[in-house]
Structures are given as structure tokens and as C-alpha cells.
Design an enzyme around this catalytic site. Structure first.
Site, PDB file in Angstrom:
ATOM      1  N   SER A 122     -11.811  -6.655  -4.707  1.00 12.20           N
ATOM      2  CA  SER A 122     -11.038  -5.860  -4.874  1.00 12.20           C
ATOM      3  C   SER A 122     -11.652  -4.630  -4.223  1.00 12.20           C
ATOM      4  O   SER A 122     -12.165  -4.600  -3.056  1.00 12.20           O
ATOM      5  CB  SER A 122     -10.670  -5.398  -6.015  1.00 12.20           C
ATOM      6  N   ASP A 258      -6.108  -0.900  -0.533  1.00 13.40           N
ATOM      7  CA  ASP A 258      -7.445  -1.170  -1.107  1.00 13.40           C
ATOM      8  C   ASP A 258      -7.866  -2.540  -0.413  1.00 13.40           C
ATOM      9  O   ASP A 258      -7.460  -3.171   0.359  1.00 13.40           O
ATOM     10  CB  ASP A 258      -7.573  -1.119  -2.652  1.00 13.40           C
ATOM     11  N   ASP A 260      -8.579  -5.378  -1.316  1.00 12.49           N
ATOM     12  CA  ASP A 260      -7.630  -6.992  -1.174  1.00 12.49           C
ATOM     13  C   ASP A 260      -6.264  -6.790  -1.231  1.00 12.49           C
ATOM     14  O   ASP A 260      -5.630  -7.680  -1.300  1.00 12.49           O
ATOM     15  CB  ASP A 260      -8.064  -7.671  -2.474  1.00 12.49           C
ATOM     16  N   ASP A 262      -3.511  -5.341  -2.675  1.00 10.77           N
ATOM     17  CA  ASP A 262      -2.520  -5.420  -3.630  1.00 10.77           C
ATOM     18  C   ASP A 262      -2.235  -3.992  -4.163  1.00 10.77           C
ATOM     19  O   ASP A 262      -1.313  -3.993  -4.796  1.00 10.77           O
ATOM     20  CB  ASP A 262      -2.902  -6.183  -4.389  1.00 10.77           C
TER      21      ASP A 262
END
Length: 499
Positions: A122, A258, A260, A262
Site C-alpha cells: 500500500s 496511493d 496500490d 485504492d
């Protein structure tokens, strides 16, 4: 079979190369995160895959699972080790390759796969790795699922089964882009797409262009060293760069994604950050006009304006405050059939007809752009200024040991419940409601509130206060109300923070 994992292995030893290393602390409330090589090794990742496949078989879900990985120097290796474990458990693995998390979530629908395992750190610093998992689209695991998975992995309870297969799904990114770029924007808009050199840079700018807006790319070239800052739209450095770009290019909005993909962060046309809970309120106003009597879910760290906003009231909207955490808000949004769920960290969840229920930064960005499209005479800063004013503190995090923090919060919850039942007031205001789904959120009659909860992944408490009166009153709520309650508890570390 793999040996039972251990937590005490050291690199550059025989045991490290032959036994899975898995630190128990990596199993969080709704995902799994470790520092690679120090807290988990590749054999540990394999053990995680075997455990996940075993759990999927145990709950009776078809063992067909999508896997993907983010753009870290080591994520492909981590994914390959995970796949080995899944194959060992007898799973049908569908590898979509380099992807953002929402692409993996979409693949569950597009490829008829009940399960997902997305390898991503992430927004965390390099060195971290992790896996976001689910077995019931669009939901991801919560505490119950993670608890059982932890038990299987650490107890060496993984079961090897025959029949594991691996399919490389070619060019799945094209299907994802077709899905997320269906939104159309007629109004001429200039948009900064900020990706922090993270994975979203490969997908978000193209998706935004297809929607019909002019896109100015900012740090969209993939670079897993993250030369400027971590791709995190809550990070001050990234927000500052987004604000600078808005002013330099005269953009209508900057949208930050961000690592990743999401989450979505927003900076308006004046170069001012709009926190995700306020963006959520703006979207709720816009969407509730199109969908009267809609329900929205927000996390307990979000502004109290949802409960008092006159526009939402006029549109018959209902707001439910729920537990902080993307998995919790996603699950509650699905459970209630809410139109949307908003988490203050920037996770947005849209159910049909807007989205599929999972968090996707590009879908959130599309919602913001379509809101602007429906308000052609107004800038984003105008929509923000139309909101009622509330003064919200930063999130404060006094130290409290992991083994003590939940007990401290339980004591504070009981104290506030008893205080409210006895008719107590806070700075002269009656207590309207005591919400205890995630620590304690004490709402006052004028819309002000205080929150105390335990951090889900650090030895800390979480404290937030908001005033409907003034900045001075917000400071007083912290100084005269919350701080004394925590200061008299020996379990809470020295807490001299001021706001």
C-alpha cells in the site's frame, strides 16, 4: 509439507533458508503486513499462501483466486512465493500480473473468482510487504477471517491438496481501464494526476483521459525507489507537491493516488487539501439529490457534519457512523445496501449504480469529476466553502502498549456511558449520543464530538476532537475534556501534546 513457522529466525542462517519465518504481529485486523526478511521470509509467504488456500477450502468457497502485485522491487517474488503456497493448497490461481488493488477486486467479478490475494505494501515505506485478501466479493477479510487464518498459518495447520493450477491472465489491465473509464465528463476540466511514482501511475492517468478531462501527470513514471515521497495522499510532502502543481498549471483539481490505487486524495483549485470526510460530505450532498433517501456510511473519525447537514436532511439522507478501517466500512456499506461509504483515510466505496462496492481511487476520482460536471458554474473550492464550518483536530496518537490499549479504551467507554446516563455535560453541552462501535465517539447537542479509540496496528490510542463552535472551542474540548481523562491513566504514556 512446510515446517511449522517460527518467529525467531535470523537471516543468513541455515534455519532461515529451510523454515518459514512469520511474526504473529503481521496479522492485522483486516490485512497482513510485514517487513520483508526481518518479519517474514519467502518461505513464510509460501506458508501464508498454503494457509489462505486451506482457509478457503475450509469455509466451502470455490478455491478460485485472483492474485496480483504492486510495483515494489520485491513484490513479484513475494507473489510467486504466495502462489506456490496456494497451488500446494489445491487452488486455481489466476495471476493478473502488475496491478493496483482495485484491479484485483474487479477481476473477482470479471473472472468469476470468489477469492482474491493482492500483494501490496500500500502506502508504506519500502521494505514492507503485505497481502489484502477476500473470499466474498466485494468484501475483504475482517478480524474473524484474519484470526482463523493466523491460527492456520502459525499452527502449521495448512493442508496440501492436489489439483492446483496457475493461469496467467494476459492484458487484464485493458479490461480494468474499460471498466473504470465509463464515466463521462463534459465540462472542460484540467486535472493533476499525482501518483508518487507508485503503481497507480500505470493506470490512473489513462483512465482519467478516457473520461474526457485534460490530464497533467505528476510523478506517474513507475519508480520503486519512490525518489520524492511515498505515494500516500495523506502525506504532507505529496499534498504540498499537488498544491504547487495546481497553482502552477491553473488546474481545477489535483487527484492523488496511493501506492496500490485504492485511495484518492483531493486538492482543490486554490491549492487547498480537502480531507476525505469533507469530500465525502460534498459527494453525499451531490449524490443524495440524485438518489433521495440514500444511506451513507462513514467512519467514526469523520466530521459530525453528516449528522447535522441541512442538505442531506432535505434529501432524506441517512448517515451511519461505523468502525474505522477500509474492511469495516466496505462491509457495513454492503450490509446496509448504502449508496456509498467514506473513510477519512481516503477509501471510498460506491455501490451500484456508481461502483461495485470495493474501494477504487479512480472510481472515487470519477465521482469527484462528475460532481463538478453537474455543477458547471462552481469551482471545487466553491463547493467546499458551501459546507457548514467545523473545526477538526489532527489525529493524535498517545502511546499505549498493545497489551493495555484495549483495556484503557474499555474503561473510557464505560466512563462516558456512565457520564451520559447521569446527565453530565461537556463544556456546558448535553451529550446527544455515545457511539461505541469503535472505541467511543461522544456526540454533543451542537454537533461537536470527541473520539477515543485504540489503534488497529500500533501501540497507540487514537484521539480526535471536533467543534461546531470555534477553533478555540476545539482546543478546549481536547485540553479540558479528553486530555485529563487520559492523563490520569498510568497505562497511557506521557501525553503533553497540544493542538
Amino acid at each position: 509439507m512446510l515446517p511449522t513457522p517460527r518467529a525467531d529466525l535470523k537471516p543468513n542462517t541455515f534455519e532461515y533458508e529451510t523454515i518459514p519465518l512469520v511474526k504473529p504481529t503481521g496479522f492485522r485486523e483486516y490485512d497482513a503486513r510485514w517487513v520483508l526478511e526481518k518479519e517474514i521470509n519467502l518461505l513464510g509467504i509460501q506458508a501464508l499462501g498454503l494457509g489462505l488456500g486451506t482457509y478457503v477450502q475450509e469455509i466451502g468457497v470455490k478455491p478460485r483466486i485472483v492474485v496480483g502485485h504492486d510495483f515494489r522491487s520485491y513484490s513479484l517474488s513475494v507473489k510467486q512465493a504466495l502462489i506456490v503456497g496456494l497451488l500446494q493448497a489445491g487452488c486455481e490461481v489466476l495471476d493478473i500480473g502488475l496491478s493496483v488493488s482495485p484491479m484485483a477486486y474487479f477481476a473477482q467479478f470479471a473472472l468469476d473468482a470468489p477469492c482474491v490475494a493482492m500483494v501490496t505494501a500500500s502506502h508504506n515505506e519500502n521494505g514492507w510487504t503485505g497481502v489484502k485478501m477476500g473470499a466474498q466479493a466485494p468484501l475483504t477479510f475482517g478480524p474473524d477471517e484474519m484470526g482463523r487464518l493466523k491460527q492456520i498459518v502459525l499452527g502449521g495447520e495448512g493442508v496440501a491438496r492436489a489439483g492446483g493450477t496457475l493461469t496467467q491472465v494476459e492484458n487484464f489491465a485493458a479490461r480494468y481501464l474499460d471498466e473504470v473509464s465509463q464515466a463521462r465528463v463534459v465540462r472542460p476540466l484540467k486535472v493533476i494526476a499525482a501518483c508518487g511514482n507508485g503503481t497507480a501511475g500505470a493506470f490512473a492517468p489513462e483512465a482519467l483521459r478516457r473520461m474526457g478531462v485534460e490530464v497533467i501527470e505528476m510523478d506517474c513514471t513507475l519508480d520503486n525507489t519512490f525518489p520524492k515521497y511515498n505515494p500516500n495522499p495523506e502525506d504532507h510532502a505529496m499534498l504540498k507537491a499537488m498544491a504547487k502543481a495546481v497553482k502552477e498549471y491553473g488546474a481545477d483539481v489535483a487527484l492523488g493516488f496511493d501506492g496500490d490505487g485504492d485511495r484518492c486524495g483531493v486538492v482543490d483549485d486554490e491549492g487547498e487539501e480537502i480531507f476525505a470526510d469533507k469530500i465525502g460530505l460534498m459527494l453525499a450532498r451531490d449524490l443524495s439529490a440524485l438518489h433521495p433517501n440514500a444511506t451513507f456510511v462513514v467512519d467514526v473519525k469523520s466530521t459530525g457534519l453528516y449528522a447535522t447537514d441541512p442538505v442531506l436532511h432535505a434529501n432524506g439522507a441517512k448517515t451511519v457512523y461505523w468502525k474505522t478501517g477500509h474492511s469495516y466500512i466496505k462491509r457495513k456499506t454492503a450490509e446496509l445496501g448504502a449508496l456509498a461509504g467514506f473513510e477519512k483515510s481516503g477509501h471510498f466505496f460506491f455501490n451500484p449504480p456508481i461502483g461495485r462496492g470495493y474501494d477504487d481511487g479512480v472510481v472515487a476520482a470519477a465521482a469527484v469529476l462528475q460532481m463538478l460536471d453537474r455543477n458547471p458554474g462552481k469551482k471545487l473550492s466553491d463547493l467546499k466553502k458551501a459546507l457548514p464550518v467545523a473545526w477538526t483536530s489532527l489525529t493524535m496518537s498517545p502511546h499505549c502498549d498493545d497489551e493495555r490499549k484495549y483495556g484503557v479504551v474499555e474503561d473510557v467507554v464505560r466512563e462516558y456511558q456512565d457520564f451520559a446516563a447521569a446527565g453530565g455535560t461537556i463544556l456546558g453541552r448535553k451529550i446527544q449520543e455515545v457511539i461505541t462501535v469503535n472505541g467511543v465517539r461522544v456526540a454533543l447537542e451542537d454537533g461537536s464530538w470527541v473520539l477515543v479509540r485504540a489503534s488497529s496496528n500500533k501501540p497507540e490510542l487514537v484521539v480526535v476532537v471536533e467543534s461546531a463552535k470555534s477553533e478555540d472551542d476545539m482546543r478546549a474540548l481536547f485540553r479540558d475534556e479528553v486530555k485529563p481523562r487520559l492523563a490520569r491513566r498510568a497505562e497511557v504514556g506521557a501525553y503533553n501534546q497540544e493542538i
